[in-house]
Motif scaffolding. Sequence first.
Motif, PDB file in Angstrom:
ATOM      1  N   PHE A 146       0.822  -1.203   0.000  1.00  0.00           N
ATOM      2  CA  PHE A 146       0.000   0.000   0.000  1.00  0.00           C
ATOM      3  C   PHE A 146       0.861   1.259   0.000  1.00  0.00           C
ATOM      4  CE2 PHE A 146      -2.793  -3.176   2.111  1.00  0.00           C
ATOM      5  CZ  PHE A 146      -3.739  -3.242   1.109  1.00  0.00           C
ATOM      6  N   TRP A 147       2.041   1.179   0.585  1.00  0.00           N
ATOM      7  CA  TRP A 147       3.080   2.189   0.444  1.00  0.00           C
ATOM      8  C   TRP A 147       4.418   1.491   0.571  1.00  0.00           C
ATOM      9  CZ3 TRP A 147       0.338   5.085   4.922  1.00  0.00           C
ATOM     10  CH2 TRP A 147       0.575   4.464   6.149  1.00  0.00           C
ATOM     11  N   THR A 148       5.505   2.223   0.573  1.00  0.00           N
ATOM     12  CA  THR A 148       6.819   1.583   0.486  1.00  0.00           C
ATOM     13  C   THR A 148       7.558   1.643   1.819  1.00  0.00           C
ATOM     14  OG1 THR A 148       8.056   3.569  -0.134  1.00  0.00           O
ATOM     15  CG2 THR A 148       6.913   2.376  -1.907  1.00  0.00           C
ATOM     16  N   GLU A 149       8.755   1.066   1.802  1.00  0.00           N
ATOM     17  CA  GLU A 149       9.589   1.074   3.000  1.00  0.00           C
ATOM     18  C   GLU A 149       9.914   2.487   3.446  1.00  0.00           C
ATOM     19  OE1 GLU A 149      13.829  -0.826   4.641  1.00  0.00           O
ATOM     20  OE2 GLU A 149      13.286  -0.946   2.508  1.00  0.00           O
ATOM     21  N   LYS A 150       9.895   3.422   2.505  1.00  0.00           N
ATOM     22  CA  LYS A 150      10.177   4.816   2.866  1.00  0.00           C
ATOM     23  C   LYS A 150       9.174   5.313   3.898  1.00  0.00           C
ATOM     24  CE  LYS A 150      10.847   9.416   0.851  1.00  0.00           C
ATOM     25  NZ  LYS A 150      10.836  10.221  -0.401  1.00  0.00           N
ATOM     26  N   ASP A 151       7.913   4.914   3.771  1.00  0.00           N
ATOM     27  CA  ASP A 151       6.915   5.346   4.744  1.00  0.00           C
ATOM     28  C   ASP A 151       7.041   4.613   6.072  1.00  0.00           C
ATOM     29  OD1 ASP A 151       5.213   7.496   3.907  1.00  0.00           O
ATOM     30  OD2 ASP A 151       4.530   6.235   2.272  1.00  0.00           O
ATOM     31  N   VAL A 152       7.631   3.454   6.072  1.00  0.00           N
ATOM     32  CA  VAL A 152       7.913   2.781   7.337  1.00  0.00           C
ATOM     33  C   VAL A 152       8.961   3.583   8.113  1.00  0.00           C
ATOM     34  CG1 VAL A 152       8.709   0.657   8.435  1.00  0.00           C
ATOM     35  CG2 VAL A 152       7.366   0.543   6.321  1.00  0.00           C
ATOM     36  N   ARG A 153      10.029   3.961   7.430  1.00  0.00           N
ATOM     37  CA  ARG A 153      11.063   4.784   8.086  1.00  0.00           C
ATOM     38  C   ARG A 153      10.503   6.159   8.455  1.00  0.00           C
ATOM     39  NH1 ARG A 153      13.981   2.910   3.554  1.00  0.00           N
ATOM     40  NH2 ARG A 153      14.102   5.045   2.729  1.00  0.00           N
ATOM     41  N   PHE A 154       9.636   6.674   7.589  1.00  0.00           N
ATOM     42  CA  PHE A 154       9.010   7.973   7.859  1.00  0.00           C
ATOM     43  C   PHE A 154       8.125   7.897   9.107  1.00  0.00           C
ATOM     44  CE2 PHE A 154       5.518  11.081   6.764  1.00  0.00           C
ATOM     45  CZ  PHE A 154       6.263  12.217   7.020  1.00  0.00           C
ATOM     46  N   THR A 155       7.381   6.810   9.250  1.00  0.00           N
ATOM     47  CA  THR A 155       6.555   6.625  10.442  1.00  0.00           C
ATOM     48  C   THR A 155       7.415   6.590  11.699  1.00  0.00           C
ATOM     49  OG1 THR A 155       4.947   5.344   9.150  1.00  0.00           O
ATOM     50  CG2 THR A 155       4.829   5.148  11.540  1.00  0.00           C
ATOM     51  N   ALA A 156       8.520   5.900  11.634  1.00  0.00           N
ATOM     52  CA  ALA A 156       9.425   5.835  12.789  1.00  0.00           C
ATOM     53  C   ALA A 156       9.933   7.228  13.147  1.00  0.00           C
ATOM     54  CB  ALA A 156      10.589   4.899  12.483  1.00  0.00           C
ATOM     55  N   ALA A 157      10.302   8.002  12.126  1.00  0.00           N
ATOM     56  CA  ALA A 157      10.771   9.369  12.371  1.00  0.00           C
ATOM     57  C   ALA A 157       9.654  10.222  12.962  1.00  0.00           C
ATOM     58  CB  ALA A 157      11.287   9.976  11.066  1.00  0.00           C
ATOM     59  N   TRP A 158       8.448  10.084  12.441  1.00  0.00           N
ATOM     60  CA  TRP A 158       7.296  10.856  12.910  1.00  0.00           C
ATOM     61  C   TRP A 158       6.998  10.565  14.379  1.00  0.00           C
ATOM     62  CZ3 TRP A 158       3.804  14.585  12.449  1.00  0.00           C
ATOM     63  CH2 TRP A 158       2.536  14.441  12.998  1.00  0.00           C
TER      64      TRP A 158
END
Length: 764
Positions: A433-445
């Motif tokens: 549904f989205w990429t690994e970039k959003d996983v890292r982005f979620t962690a940063a958020w």
Amino acid sequence: MLVQDRSSPKPSKPDLRTPPPLPTVRFSEPKNLDFCTWISENLYKIVAIILLVAAVAVLFFLRNVGDTAAFLCFETRTMELEKIAYPEIKWNSIPPIVDKSSPYASFRAERWIVVSVSTYPTEPLRNLVKLKGWQVLAIGNSKTPSDWNLKGAIFLSLEQQANLGFRVVDYLPYDSFVRKTVGYLFAIQHGAKKIFDADDRGDIIDGDLGKHFDVELIGEGARQQPVLQYSHENPNRTVINPYIHFGQRSVWPRGLPLENVGELGHEEFFTEVYGGKQFIQQGLSNGLPDVDSVFYFTRKSGLEALDIRFDENAPKVALPQGMMVPVNSFNTIFHSSAFWALMLPVSVSSMASDILRGYWAQRLLWEIGGCVVVYPPTVHRYDRIEAYPFSEEKDLHVNVGRLIKFLIQWRSGKHRLFEKILQLSYSMAEEGFWTEKDVRFTAAWLQDLLAVGYQQPRLMSLELDRPRATIGHGDKKEFIPRKLPSVHLGVEETGTVNYEIGNLIRWRKNFGNVVLIMFCSGPVERTALEWRLLYGRIFKTVVILAEQSNADLAVEQGKLDFAYKYLPKIFDRFTSADGFLFLKDDTILNYWNLLQADKSKLWINDKVTNSWFTVPTSGKDTEWFASQAEMVKKIVSTLPVHFQVSYKESNTDEQRLTLSTSEVFYVPRRFLGDFIELVGLVGKLDIHQKVAIPMFFTAMDSPRNFDSVLNTMIYQSELPANNSLSFYSAQAPTVHPCKVSSEPEFIQLIRVMAEGDPLLMELV
């Protein structure tokens, strides 16, 4: 010399004395054509070709034969090389981030409006700055003019955003509205308790957010009234179109799965929940609503701007657990308990980012007992923009239906909200549904949220896997939406089917199998048709009784003092009816206020003092009462045990007689046999209607079991001298008295009743 046919000349015999000439260096020595020798020299090539052919054959075989286990094993080995890394976060050792770079380091406010700006300040944005009690925060991007400025607003340029020290900045594109993520963190860092997620193209209707939204959920300014909620009766229904509820059934919001746009029916009923948990509040937009490119390009006619309106009087409506709705980023209030839900994903298209965020957030909102509530129109947006192409929304139309199903089924065993958030983001990346970039982005958020001092909410137990509570009759709340003018495939729908028609259908559905028995004390020649015209729209049929019969008008003869004796014959004529409602023509029946009454119970106004009362049976001027009481005592002594016990439980004083003026009462189907039996026991005794009805009702059932719907009627003993209905109220179930003996009086009655049923004005 003859030339041979291209045959080679025969070689001459070699001279054995002369050695053969040596071969030139340009040619290799002739190879031996022995097959074994060729195999040995080309063995490595042959093996390579055989392995390649075998691999292709095995792959083809596994694909077509269906050996799923073997093929998945083969694919798993490949995917192991591409497996997404799960972020490791030390939740208890995240250093705080303090604003040291902006000029607003010491500024604090509780209510913030966050917008993304790409052009110079718009007029709607200037109006946002004027909203009392709200601080506007404008977030710039690479398209924003370098000299952007608006008095009263805080503006953060790209450079200022980079200097704030937030981890999320490393993941944000330079030219997108998703840079609002920085603004959310900045607002939280500076004391935000509520954030209005807005854009610079919408005017707030009436210039007051508090008029439309529930800005306060607790405390003095909170509205504590119940909120309508979509029914969870159908567990397979997972997404709804809220535009139908607000009067636009042929319009759908951006983010609604296209396979659901054809669901046009309104809700049969709602339930109710208490307010206070609507942590995300989605408002609607008049003018240009939040619609997708499919709607925009198929419904817009030429260059004419869309101007779609929603019903501003429709009640707000909540979503239960297990049901979702599209949520956007330009007209939504987030309360502090849902600030974590503000994260806009970065690896999907800009037109999909806020919608995917909304579905992701709703699923997580259930973990803390919160809900999304949709509100009537709060902003007006003018259609002055060019719609985004379909390609910008591909992430929506391709994946959103599958995403909703995935989210409904998703479960987590984590024990803290932020851990669940990260786990869900990771699972969504695994599902594509989205990429690994959003996983890292979620962690940063999440780390940035903790760094600016945000406290994650506590988890609450979910009800998704528990059996749903049965929805009883009393829990069902009805609302018929208006049908407002809209646009259908580029053609404006000019005919408006108002909510009044929906109400008429609803009333007819509720009372369509109830027989109204009306006793007319006035001249029926002038009123019988009018009564049928008024009440025949609602009830199965209207039976009219009067002192004098009239065959032409289908008026039957009956004496008011003993009207109850005529009822059994009427009961026998309508054996399939749900019940029978008796009404005298001096009482106004506001049928729209009877919907919540239980049609399986007895109705009578036993708590209305002037209508239901007791009188002494001895003393001066009590001869008639004593005579009636004596007949009642005689009847009671012959009653079957269940009637007698019930009657005596309610009438404990034998020295007093209970009377009812009996202007209105209802007998349901299950009590018809009892009523007929009691009339038979009275026989030829001249027990008056005022005495017989309370005796029958208390014998059939205990007053505590009567439905109380008629007990709030307006009751006066006398009509004003000028025959005025100034005391009339459309909020009461019934109103007494009234006088209708002529056409002018009937018109007066219709006009006052039109407050509750506006379609009645079509009759005059």
